[in-house]
Design a protein around this motif. Structure first.
Motif, PDB file in Angstrom:
ATOM      1  N   ASP A 105       0.826  -1.206   0.000  1.00  0.00           N
ATOM      2  CA  ASP A 105       0.000   0.000   0.000  1.00  0.00           C
ATOM      3  C   ASP A 105       0.859   1.255   0.000  1.00  0.00           C
ATOM      4  N   GLU A 106       2.028   1.184   0.632  1.00  0.00           N
ATOM      5  CA  GLU A 106       2.939   2.332   0.662  1.00  0.00           C
ATOM      6  C   GLU A 106       3.440   2.653  -0.747  1.00  0.00           C
ATOM      7  N   GLU A 107       3.772   1.630  -1.522  1.00  0.00           N
ATOM      8  CA  GLU A 107       4.218   1.851  -2.902  1.00  0.00           C
ATOM      9  C   GLU A 107       3.098   2.483  -3.736  1.00  0.00           C
ATOM     10  N   ILE A 108       1.873   2.027  -3.533  1.00  0.00           N
ATOM     11  CA  ILE A 108       0.732   2.583  -4.266  1.00  0.00           C
ATOM     12  C   ILE A 108       0.540   4.051  -3.901  1.00  0.00           C
ATOM     13  N   GLU A 109       0.536   4.360  -2.615  1.00  0.00           N
ATOM     14  CA  GLU A 109       0.364   5.744  -2.156  1.00  0.00           C
ATOM     15  C   GLU A 109       1.483   6.639  -2.666  1.00  0.00           C
ATOM     16  N   GLU A 110       2.720   6.158  -2.619  1.00  0.00           N
ATOM     17  CA  GLU A 110       3.871   6.938  -3.093  1.00  0.00           C
ATOM     18  C   GLU A 110       3.763   7.193  -4.596  1.00  0.00           C
ATOM     19  N   CYS A 111       3.343   6.182  -5.326  1.00  0.00           N
ATOM     20  CA  CYS A 111       3.192   6.309  -6.777  1.00  0.00           C
ATOM     21  C   CYS A 111       2.114   7.342  -7.108  1.00  0.00           C
ATOM     22  N   ILE A 112       0.986   7.283  -6.429  1.00  0.00           N
ATOM     23  CA  ILE A 112      -0.096   8.249  -6.641  1.00  0.00           C
ATOM     24  C   ILE A 112       0.378   9.655  -6.287  1.00  0.00           C
ATOM     25  N   LYS A 113       1.090   9.780  -5.191  1.00  0.00           N
ATOM     26  CA  LYS A 113       1.616  11.080  -4.766  1.00  0.00           C
ATOM     27  C   LYS A 113       2.577  11.650  -5.809  1.00  0.00           C
ATOM     28  N   ASN A 114       3.432  10.808  -6.379  1.00  0.00           N
ATOM     29  CA  ASN A 114       4.389  11.269  -7.374  1.00  0.00           C
ATOM     30  C   ASN A 114       3.718  11.615  -8.698  1.00  0.00           C
ATOM     31  N   LEU A 115       2.623  10.968  -9.024  1.00  0.00           N
ATOM     32  CA  LEU A 115       1.867  11.343 -10.224  1.00  0.00           C
ATOM     33  C   LEU A 115       1.331  12.760 -10.073  1.00  0.00           C
ATOM     34  N   GLU A 116       0.869  13.090  -8.889  1.00  0.00           N
ATOM     35  CA  GLU A 116       0.335  14.425  -8.612  1.00  0.00           C
ATOM     36  C   GLU A 116       1.410  15.497  -8.675  1.00  0.00           C
ATOM     37  N   ASN A 117       2.637  15.153  -8.356  1.00  0.00           N
ATOM     38  CA  ASN A 117       3.726  16.123  -8.280  1.00  0.00           C
ATOM     39  C   ASN A 117       4.545  16.219  -9.559  1.00  0.00           C
ATOM     40  N   ASP A 118       4.026  15.745 -10.692  1.00  0.00           N
ATOM     41  CA  ASP A 118       4.718  15.806 -11.985  1.00  0.00           C
ATOM     42  C   ASP A 118       6.097  15.161 -11.946  1.00  0.00           C
TER      43      ASP A 118
END
Length: 171
Positions: A105-118
């Motif tokens: 779940d941490e990898e998923i959250e980090e990936c989503i967060k990085n998508l938001e931050n370009d």
């Protein structure tokens, strides 16, 4: 030389990228891609997506058929729509889609967060070591749909509604 086999995720979550020269010309193209994506991931989950003119980034949980068989109708239906709408022929996507399994779940959250931050795609999946500093080209963020993994539900309610909106040649 044979290509490397796709890595399979234990829990079915993936970070996916698709590349092409000009994937979206109008906002209507983006809306159609999202409709096709939601229709084909009816048994899976689209956690997040990021659409640019030359790249598509997705964080998804595969459907019943597996990631390859779920993504195939997405890419073919959208390419068929795009080519007919813009009166062109040939390949839309530069290559087959790339996927990286996301196990926690941490990898998923980090990936989503990085998508938001370009963040560039190579850094979207969290790395175990410190990443190298690279030039980041800013791109216009279009729309991001985020669903938390604990609260996600399949997109069954909208299925009938979306089916009526899509052109008959996409069904």
């Amino acid at each position: 030389m044979a290509r490397k086999a796709r890595e399979i995720s234990k829990n079915g979550n993936y970070y996916i990228t698709l590349k092409g020269n000009e994937l979206f010309v109008t906002d209507e193209d983006k809306k159609m891609f999202v409709e096709i994506l939601e229709k084909n991931f009816a048994t899976g989950i689209v956690h997040s997506y990021y659409l640019t003119k030359s790249e598509i980034r997705l964080v998804v949980k595969e459907g019943e058929k597996g990631i390859s068989m779920t993504m195939k109708p997405v890419t073919t239906s959208y390419a068929r729509y795009f080519n007919r709408t813009h009166e062109r022929e040939g390949k839309l996507f530069a290559d087959r889609f790339k996927s990286e399994p996301l196990e926690t779940d941490e990898e998923i959250e980090e990936c989503i967060k990085n998508l938001e931050n370009d963040t560039p795609k190579k850094q979207a999946k969290p790395k175990r070591t410190a990443p190298k500093k690279k030039d980041v080209t800013k791109v216009k963020k279009i729309e991001i749909k985020i669903e938390k993994t604990e609260e996600t539900k399949p997109i069954e309610e909208k299925k009938e509604e979306k089916k009526n909106k899509l052109p008959s040649w996409l069904l």
